[in-house]
Design a protein around this motif. Structure first.
Motif, mmCIF file in Angstrom:
data_model
loop_
_atom_site.group_PDB
_atom_site.id
_atom_site.type_symbol
_atom_site.label_atom_id
_atom_site.label_comp_id
_atom_site.label_asym_id
_atom_site.label_seq_id
_atom_site.Cartn_x
_atom_site.Cartn_y
_atom_site.Cartn_z
ATOM 1 N N PHE A 74 -22.314 -51.694 -42.761
ATOM 2 C CA PHE A 74 -21.281 -52.725 -42.700
ATOM 3 C C PHE A 74 -21.760 -54.041 -43.295
ATOM 4 O O PHE A 74 -20.978 -54.794 -43.875
ATOM 5 C CB PHE A 74 -20.797 -52.907 -41.259
ATOM 6 N N LEU A 75 -23.044 -54.319 -43.178
ATOM 7 C CA LEU A 75 -23.576 -55.516 -43.845
ATOM 8 C C LEU A 75 -23.465 -55.370 -45.359
ATOM 9 O O LEU A 75 -23.155 -56.335 -46.063
ATOM 10 C CB LEU A 75 -25.026 -55.744 -43.419
ATOM 11 N N LEU A 76 -23.746 -54.173 -45.883
ATOM 12 C CA LEU A 76 -23.573 -53.945 -47.317
ATOM 13 C C LEU A 76 -22.108 -54.064 -47.710
ATOM 14 O O LEU A 76 -21.764 -54.679 -48.733
ATOM 15 C CB LEU A 76 -24.107 -52.557 -47.689
ATOM 16 N N LEU A 77 -21.222 -53.504 -46.900
ATOM 17 C CA LEU A 77 -19.790 -53.577 -47.185
ATOM 18 C C LEU A 77 -19.313 -55.025 -47.232
ATOM 19 O O LEU A 77 -18.440 -55.376 -48.045
ATOM 20 C CB LEU A 77 -19.018 -52.801 -46.120
ATOM 21 N N SER A 78 -19.906 -55.884 -46.420
ATOM 22 C CA SER A 78 -19.478 -57.283 -46.361
ATOM 23 C C SER A 78 -19.766 -58.052 -47.636
ATOM 24 O O SER A 78 -19.179 -59.115 -47.866
ATOM 25 C CB SER A 78 -20.138 -57.988 -45.168
ATOM 26 N N VAL A 79 -20.683 -57.546 -48.472
ATOM 27 C CA VAL A 79 -21.000 -58.236 -49.725
ATOM 28 C C VAL A 79 -20.586 -57.393 -50.934
ATOM 29 O O VAL A 79 -21.032 -57.644 -52.053
ATOM 30 C CB VAL A 79 -22.508 -58.575 -49.813
ATOM 31 N N SER A 80 -19.723 -56.393 -50.715
ATOM 32 C CA SER A 80 -19.317 -55.505 -51.808
ATOM 33 C C SER A 80 -18.379 -56.221 -52.777
ATOM 34 O O SER A 80 -17.273 -56.610 -52.385
ATOM 35 C CB SER A 80 -18.612 -54.271 -51.244
ATOM 36 N N PRO A 81 -18.784 -56.371 -54.053
ATOM 37 C CA PRO A 81 -17.930 -57.063 -55.024
ATOM 38 C C PRO A 81 -16.927 -56.149 -55.714
ATOM 39 O O PRO A 81 -15.940 -56.618 -56.275
ATOM 40 C CB PRO A 81 -18.935 -57.608 -56.038
ATOM 41 N N THR A 82 -17.178 -54.830 -55.711
ATOM 42 C CA THR A 82 -16.336 -53.892 -56.440
ATOM 43 C C THR A 82 -16.081 -52.654 -55.594
ATOM 44 O O THR A 82 -16.778 -52.392 -54.610
ATOM 45 C CB THR A 82 -17.006 -53.452 -57.753
ATOM 46 N N LEU A 83 -15.105 -51.863 -56.028
ATOM 47 C CA LEU A 83 -14.766 -50.648 -55.296
ATOM 48 C C LEU A 83 -15.918 -49.636 -55.272
ATOM 49 O O LEU A 83 -16.117 -48.987 -54.240
ATOM 50 C CB LEU A 83 -13.510 -50.015 -55.891
ATOM 51 N N PRO A 84 -16.713 -49.460 -56.346
ATOM 52 C CA PRO A 84 -17.853 -48.537 -56.263
ATOM 53 C C PRO A 84 -18.864 -48.929 -55.186
ATOM 54 O O PRO A 84 -19.453 -48.058 -54.532
ATOM 55 C CB PRO A 84 -18.472 -48.602 -57.658
ATOM 56 N N VAL A 85 -19.081 -50.227 -54.979
ATOM 57 C CA VAL A 85 -20.011 -50.656 -53.935
ATOM 58 C C VAL A 85 -19.401 -50.401 -52.557
ATOM 59 O O VAL A 85 -20.106 -50.038 -51.612
ATOM 60 C CB VAL A 85 -20.392 -52.142 -54.099
ATOM 61 N N VAL A 86 -18.097 -50.584 -52.443
ATOM 62 C CA VAL A 86 -17.408 -50.216 -51.205
ATOM 63 C C VAL A 86 -17.628 -48.730 -50.916
ATOM 64 O O VAL A 86 -17.942 -48.338 -49.788
ATOM 65 C CB VAL A 86 -15.898 -50.516 -51.299
ATOM 66 N N ALA A 87 -17.498 -47.918 -51.960
ATOM 67 C CA ALA A 87 -17.702 -46.473 -51.795
ATOM 68 C C ALA A 87 -19.121 -46.174 -51.331
ATOM 69 O O ALA A 87 -19.331 -45.321 -50.458
ATOM 70 C CB ALA A 87 -17.408 -45.748 -53.110
ATOM 71 N N LEU A 88 -20.117 -46.866 -51.892
ATOM 72 C CA LEU A 88 -21.510 -46.660 -51.487
ATOM 73 C C LEU A 88 -21.711 -47.034 -50.018
ATOM 74 O O LEU A 88 -22.380 -46.310 -49.263
ATOM 75 C CB LEU A 88 -22.439 -47.501 -52.362
ATOM 76 N N ALA A 89 -21.128 -48.153 -49.596
ATOM 77 C CA ALA A 89 -21.250 -48.565 -48.192
ATOM 78 C C ALA A 89 -20.621 -47.536 -47.264
ATOM 79 O O ALA A 89 -21.166 -47.235 -46.189
ATOM 80 C CB ALA A 89 -20.596 -49.937 -47.987
ATOM 81 N N LEU A 90 -19.482 -46.968 -47.687
ATOM 82 C CA LEU A 90 -18.832 -45.952 -46.858
ATOM 83 C C LEU A 90 -19.663 -44.669 -46.799
ATOM 84 O O LEU A 90 -19.683 -43.983 -45.774
ATOM 85 C CB LEU A 90 -17.432 -45.646 -47.396
ATOM 86 N N VAL A 91 -20.358 -44.352 -47.893
ATOM 87 C CA VAL A 91 -21.264 -43.199 -47.896
ATOM 88 C C VAL A 91 -22.381 -43.415 -46.881
ATOM 89 O O VAL A 91 -22.711 -42.519 -46.086
ATOM 90 C CB VAL A 91 -21.843 -42.972 -49.303
ATOM 91 N N LEU A 92 -22.971 -44.608 -46.881
ATOM 92 C CA LEU A 92 -24.055 -44.915 -45.934
ATOM 93 C C LEU A 92 -23.548 -44.894 -44.497
ATOM 94 O O LEU A 92 -24.242 -44.432 -43.587
ATOM 95 C CB LEU A 92 -24.676 -46.278 -46.276
ATOM 96 N N TRP A 93 -22.328 -45.403 -44.297
ATOM 97 C CA TRP A 93 -21.763 -45.341 -42.952
ATOM 98 C C TRP A 93 -21.583 -43.886 -42.522
ATOM 99 O O TRP A 93 -21.932 -43.515 -41.397
ATOM 100 C CB TRP A 93 -20.408 -46.053 -42.891
ATOM 101 N N GLY A 94 -21.025 -43.060 -43.401
ATOM 102 C CA GLY A 94 -20.773 -41.668 -43.052
ATOM 103 C C GLY A 94 -22.043 -40.926 -42.679
ATOM 104 O O GLY A 94 -22.086 -40.177 -41.702
ATOM 105 N N LEU A 95 -23.110 -41.132 -43.460
ATOM 106 C CA LEU A 95 -24.385 -40.475 -43.169
ATOM 107 C C LEU A 95 -24.950 -40.933 -41.827
ATOM 108 O O LEU A 95 -25.467 -40.127 -41.049
ATOM 109 C CB LEU A 95 -25.386 -40.764 -44.285
ATOM 110 N N SER A 96 -24.858 -42.242 -41.558
ATOM 111 C CA SER A 96 -25.408 -42.777 -40.306
ATOM 112 C C SER A 96 -24.609 -42.312 -39.101
ATOM 113 O O SER A 96 -25.173 -41.891 -38.079
ATOM 114 C CB SER A 96 -25.410 -44.314 -40.356
ATOM 115 N N ALA A 97 -23.292 -42.357 -39.202
ATOM 116 C CA ALA A 97 -22.434 -42.010 -38.066
ATOM 117 C C ALA A 97 -22.425 -40.512 -37.794
ATOM 118 O O ALA A 97 -22.116 -40.088 -36.680
ATOM 119 C CB ALA A 97 -21.010 -42.498 -38.326
ATOM 120 N N SER A 98 -22.773 -39.710 -38.806
ATOM 121 C CA SER A 98 -22.618 -38.260 -38.690
ATOM 122 C C SER A 98 -23.455 -37.637 -37.583
ATOM 123 O O SER A 98 -23.088 -36.600 -37.036
ATOM 124 C CB SER A 98 -22.964 -37.590 -40.021
ATOM 125 N N VAL A 99 -24.588 -38.255 -37.255
ATOM 126 C CA VAL A 99 -25.478 -37.620 -36.274
ATOM 127 C C VAL A 99 -25.010 -37.860 -34.845
ATOM 128 O O VAL A 99 -25.497 -37.207 -33.920
ATOM 129 C CB VAL A 99 -26.935 -38.121 -36.420
#
Length: 395
Positions: A74-99
Motif C-alpha cells: 500500500f505504501l508503493l500504491l500511494s506513490v504510483s504515478p501510472t497504471l503499470p505501477v498500480v498493477a505492480l503494487a496490487l501484485v505485491l498485495w496479492g502475494l502478501s495477503a495470499s498466505v
C-alpha cells in the motif's frame, strides 16, 4: 481476527478506488478488471504455497509476514504515478495477503476446540474489515486525494504486524492426542503430490468445486457493484458542504456490514446442521438473488435495498459453511494445504470473476452479468446437494 479484518479491509477498498482510477488513468472497466484481477488472482494462487508453509512452519510467522507485506504494497500504491505501477503494487498485495487464509484457518481448525464459534467470530472480524475498508476509503476520499488515502490505510497493518509478532499461541491445542502423521507438514515435492492426490481422490474434489464457484460469484458481484449502483438515477452524486457524496458507496458498505450477521449465523450453523445441505440451500438463494437483482434495482429504492441486504447476508453465510466442510474431509496434518487449495479456488480461480465481470459489462450488460453469476451459484448448489448424499466424511 485482527489480521483477518486487515486482509479484507484492503481487499474491498479496491472496488472503491476503481471508480477513481477509471478517470485518473483514462482507462476502461475491462482493463481495470484485468489489472485488479491479477492482484486478486495472486491472492488466491499464493494460498497453496502458503498452506504448505503453514503445515511445515506454523501460522504465526506467516501472518506477521502477510501484514508487513500488505503495508509495504500500500505504501508503493500511494506513490504510483501510472497504471503499470498500480498493477505492480496490487501484485505485491496479492502475494502478501495470499498466505493469510490457509495459515489463519489452519490455526483455528487445529488450535480452537469450539470450531463453529471460532469460525463465526473470525468471519465477523473479516466482514468488519470488508465493510470498514470501503467505508473508511469513502470517508477518507472526502478529505484527501486517493494516494494520501492509500498511505493512511497502510498504517493499521504495521500496527497489526507488531501485535501479531508479540502474540504467543498454541497452534495445535485442539488436536493434541488425535492420530496424525508423525512427520507432519510437507517437506518435499513427493509429500506435496502424495497429499494432493489423497485429498482429490475423495469428496474434497466436490468441496473444491463449491469454493471455486463461490469465489467466482463473490468476486464477480462485488468488484464493479459500486460502479453499477452509482449508475442508477436514485444514487446520483449529492453535493453536501462543498463535497460530492456518492450514496452508492454507502449502500455498498451497508451491504457488506450485513455480511457480519451472515458470517455469525453461518459459523453457528456449522455446529448445528449438516453443512452440505446448508451449502445447497444458501447457494440456491444466491442464484435467485442474482436473477432478481436487476429487476429489483429498476423497481425502486425499497426493493433494491431489500435484495441488496439479502445478498450481503447470503454471500457471507456460505463462507463458514465451506470452511468447516474442508475440515470434515481433511486430516489435521494436511489442514494447511487443504485450506491452501480452498483459497486457491476461492481467490485464485475466483479472481476470474473480476475479469469476467469487467468484460461482460463492457460488451454486454448488467443483466447478462447477473445471469452468469446465477449460473455459478446453481453449480455450487448442485455440488452441495451431491455432498449431502455422500458417504461418511474422510476425516
Amino acid at each position: 481476527m485482527l489480521a483477518h479484518a486487515m486482509v479484507h479491509t484492503y481487499e474491498l477498498s479496491f472496488p472503491i478506488f476503481l471508480t477513481v482510477w477509471l478517470s485518473e488513468f483514462g482507462t476502461t472497466t475491462g482493463t481495470l478488471g484485468i489489472v485488479v484481477g491479477v492482484g486478486y488472482a495472486l491472492f488466491g494462487l499464493g494460498a497453496l504455497p502458503g498452506g504448505v508453509l503453514s503445515d511445515s512452519y506454523g501460522s504465526r510467522s506467516l501472518i506477521v509476514l502477510c501484514l508487513f507485506g500488505m503495508a509495504g504494497s500500500f505504501l508503493l500504491l500511494s506513490v504510483s504515478p501510472t497504471l503499470p505501477v498500480v498493477a505492480l503494487a496490487l501484485v505485491l498485495w496479492g502475494l502478501s495477503a495470499s498466505v493469510y487464509h490457509p495459515a489463519g484457518l489452519a490455526l483455528l481448525s487445529k488450535g480452537v476446540s469450539e470450531r463453529g464459534s471460532a469460525f463465526a467470530y473470525h468471519g465477523m472480524a473479516g466482514n468488519f474489515g470488508i465493510a470498514f475498508g470501503p467505508l473508511a476509503t469513502t470517508l477518507l476520499l472526502l478529505a484527501f486525494d486517493w494516494r494520501t488515502v492509500v498511505g493512511i490505510l497502510a498504517v493499521p497493518a504495521l500496527i497489526a504486524a507488531f501485535l501479531a509478532f508479540r502474540t504467543d499461541i498454541d497452534e495445535s491445542a485442539a488436536v493434541e492426542g488425535q492420530e496424525t502423521r508423525a512427520d507432519g507438514g510437507v517437506s518435499s515435492l513427493s509429500d506435496f503430490l502424495g497429499t494432493s492426490r489423497t485429498l482429490f481422490a475423495g469428496w474434497f474434489i466436490a468441496v473444491f468445486g463449491v469454493v471455486m464457484m463461490s469465489g467466482l460469484y463473490y468476486r464477480g458481484v462485488l468488484t464493479f457493484l459500486p460502479d453499477l449502483l452509482g449508475d442508477l438515477p436514485m444514487f446520483a452524486p449529492v453535493d453536501f458542504a462543498g463535497e460530492s457524496l456518492e450514496p452508492a458507496r454507502y449502500l455498498y458498505a451497508g451491504l457488506l456490514t450485513v455480511g457480519m450477521a451472515g458470517q455469525y449465523v453461518g459459523g453457528k450453523l456449522t455446529d448445528r446442521v449438516e453443512n452440505a445441505r446448508a451449502i445447497a440451500v444458501a447457494f440456491g438463494l444466491l442464484a435467485v438473488i442474482a436473477l432478481v437483482f436487476v429487476p429489483a434495482s429498476n423497481a425502486g429504492l425499497a426493493p433494491l435495498l431489500a435484495v441488496s441486504f439479502v445478498l450481503g447476508f447470503c454471500l457471507f453465510v456460505v463462507q463458514p459453511l465451506y470452511q468447516a466442510t474442508v475440515a470434515e474431509y481433511t486430516p489435521p496434518e494436511a489442514r494447511g494445504i487443504s485450506y491452501g487449495y480452498t483459497y486457491l479456488g476461492v481467490f485464485g480461480v475466483g479472481a476470474l470473476g473480476a475479469t469476467i465481470a469487467g468484460v461482460v459489462l463492457q460488451y454486454f450488460s448488467s443483466t447478462v452479468l447477473f445471469a452468469v453469476l446465477a449460473g455459478f451459484a446453481v453449480v455450487a448448489s448442485l455440488l452441495g446437494t451431491l455432498l449431502a448424499f455422500r458417504g461418511p466424511s474422510a476425516s
